[in-house]
Design an enzyme around this catalytic site. Structure first.
Site, PDB file in Angstrom:
ATOM      1  N   LYS A   1       0.721   3.285 -11.545  1.00  0.00           N
ATOM      2  CA  LYS A   1      -0.453   2.476 -11.236  1.00  0.00           C
ATOM      3  C   LYS A   1      -0.858   1.588 -12.416  1.00  0.00           C
ATOM      4  O   LYS A   1      -1.378   0.484 -12.214  1.00  0.00           O
ATOM      5  CB  LYS A   1      -1.612   3.375 -10.789  1.00  0.00           C
ATOM      6  CG  LYS A   1      -1.336   4.094  -9.468  1.00  0.00           C
ATOM      7  CD  LYS A   1      -0.956   3.127  -8.347  1.00  0.00           C
ATOM      8  CE  LYS A   1      -0.730   3.831  -7.033  1.00  0.00           C
ATOM      9  NZ  LYS A   1      -0.410   2.896  -5.931  1.00  0.00           N
TER      10      LYS A   1
ATOM     11  N   ASN B   1       0.802  -1.222   0.000  1.00  0.00           N
ATOM     12  CA  ASN B   1       0.000   0.000   0.000  1.00  0.00           C
ATOM     13  C   ASN B   1       0.836   1.273   0.000  1.00  0.00           C
ATOM     14  O   ASN B   1       0.342   2.337  -0.360  1.00  0.00           O
ATOM     15  CB  ASN B   1      -0.936   0.005   1.215  1.00  0.00           C
ATOM     16  CG  ASN B   1      -1.761   1.268   1.285  1.00  0.00           C
ATOM     17  OD1 ASN B   1      -2.671   1.471   0.481  1.00  0.00           O
ATOM     18  ND2 ASN B   1      -1.445   2.135   2.228  1.00  0.00           N
TER      19      ASN B   1
ATOM     20  N   TYR C   1       2.514   9.253 -11.547  1.00  0.00           N
ATOM     21  CA  TYR C   1       1.641   8.471 -10.668  1.00  0.00           C
ATOM     22  C   TYR C   1       0.782   7.490 -11.461  1.00  0.00           C
ATOM     23  O   TYR C   1       0.698   6.305 -11.122  1.00  0.00           O
ATOM     24  CB  TYR C   1       0.750   9.417  -9.855  1.00  0.00           C
ATOM     25  CG  TYR C   1      -0.129   8.707  -8.848  1.00  0.00           C
ATOM     26  CD1 TYR C   1       0.429   8.125  -7.711  1.00  0.00           C
ATOM     27  CD2 TYR C   1      -1.508   8.624  -9.027  1.00  0.00           C
ATOM     28  CE1 TYR C   1      -0.368   7.486  -6.778  1.00  0.00           C
ATOM     29  CE2 TYR C   1      -2.311   7.991  -8.100  1.00  0.00           C
ATOM     30  CZ  TYR C   1      -1.737   7.411  -6.978  1.00  0.00           C
ATOM     31  OH  TYR C   1      -2.531   6.767  -6.062  1.00  0.00           O
TER      32      TYR C   1
END
Length: 249
Positions: A160, A91, A156
Site C-alpha cells: 500500500k 480495488n 500488505y
C-alpha cells in the site's frame, strides 16, 4: 447523475468495497464491468446489482490480476462491449497477517504481485486506451497502513505504500493526457477480508484509536470513489483521500 454514459472497470468488485463502489457507480449512471477473480463470482455480483438496478448496463469479467495477458483480455472484453474506458478502479487485493519471521518469500511476493504489480499492469493497459480517447480517471485503493505501516502486515503495508507511490508517479506521467490518477485510503472497514485478518481484540483496539469510534461499512467509502470518477474532480490528481474515521491525520 454524475457518471451518466461513463464506462468503468472495477477490479475486486464481487464483494466488499468494490461491490459498494460498483453499486454507487451504477446509481450514478455508469456502465460497469464488474471484475472478480472468477467470472462466476463476478456474475453473482452482477445478478445482485440487477435486483436493485434492472436497467443497469453491466458485464461480469473474470480476471487474474497478476497476469498481463488476463488483464489485456479484460480490457479487450470491455472495449468490445462499450468501445471506451472512462474509469478504472484498482480495488482487487489480498492481505496477509504474519510475523516477519514467519513470512516466506512466496507469502511476501504474492501480496506484492496482486496488490501492487496488478494495479500497475492495469494502469499500463487502460491508460493506453484512455490516452486515445481524451483522458479518464484512475482510482487506486490504498489503506491507512500505506501511511504508517502495520504490525504483522509487512507485505500488505509495503504494497500500500507502493500504491501511494504508484498513484503519485502515474499522476505526474499521465496528466499530459488528461488522465487523472488518485487513491482512496480506507481505515477499518467491515469486509470479509478484514474479518479474516483482524481478530476481535485488534478490532476493538482500532475502534478505540479511531476518532469516530467505529469501523466503516463499505458503502461509506463509495462517495469518495464517485467524486474521483466524476467531473467534480477534474482538477484533482495525485491525491490520496483518507476515508478512515480520522485515524490518519
Amino acid at each position: 447523475m454524475k457518471l451518466k454514459d461513463k464506462t468503468a472497470i472495477i477490479t475486486g468488485a464481487s464483494r466488499g468495497i468494490g461491490f459498494a463502489v460498483a453499486e454507487a457507480f451504477v446509481r450514478e449512471g455508469a456502465k460497469v464491468a464488474v471484475c472478480g477473480s472468477r467470472v462466476s463470482s463476478a456474475q453473482k455480483a452482477v445478478d445482485k446489482l440487477k435486483e436493485s438496478f434492472p436497467e443497469a448496463e453491466l458485464i461480469p469479467v473474470g480476471v487474474d490480476i497478476s497476469s498481463s495477458d488476463s488483464i489485456a483480455e479484460m480490457v479487450k472484453t470491455v472495449l468490445a462491449q462499450w468501445d471506451k474506458i472512462d474509469i478504472l478502479v484498482n480495488n482487487a487485493g489480498v492481505t496477509s497477517a504474519k510475523h516477519i519471521f514467519e513470512m516466506s518469500d512466496e507469502d511476501f511476493d504474492s501480496v506484492i504481485r496482486i496488490n501492487l504489480s496488478g494495479p500497475f499492469k492495469c494502469i499500463r493497459e487502460v491508460a493506453a486506451v484512455m490516452k486515445e480517447h481524451g483522458g479518464g480517471s484512475i482510482i487506486n485503493t490504498s489503506s491507512m497502513v500505506g501511511s504508517y505501516g502495520g504490525k504483522m502486515q509487512t507485505a500488505y503495508s509495503s504494497s500500500k505504500f507502493g500504491i501511494n507511490g504508484l498513484t503519485k508517479s502515474c499522476a505526474k506521467e499521465l496528466g499530459q493526457y488528461n488522465i487523472r490518477v488518485n487513491a482512496v485510503a480506507p481505515g477499518v472497514v467491515l469486509t470479509d477480508m478484514v474479518a479474516h485478518s483482524v481478530n476481535d481484540q485488534m478490532m476493538e483496539g482500532m475502534r478505540r484509536i479511531t476518532p469516530l469510534g467505529r469501523a466503516a461499512e463499505p458503502n461509506e467509502l463509495a462517495g469518495a470513489y464517485v467524486y474521483l470518477a466524476s467531473d467534480d474532480s477534474t482538477f484533482t490528481t495525485g491525491t490520496i483521500i483518507h476515508v478512515d474515521g480520522g485515524l490518519v491525520m
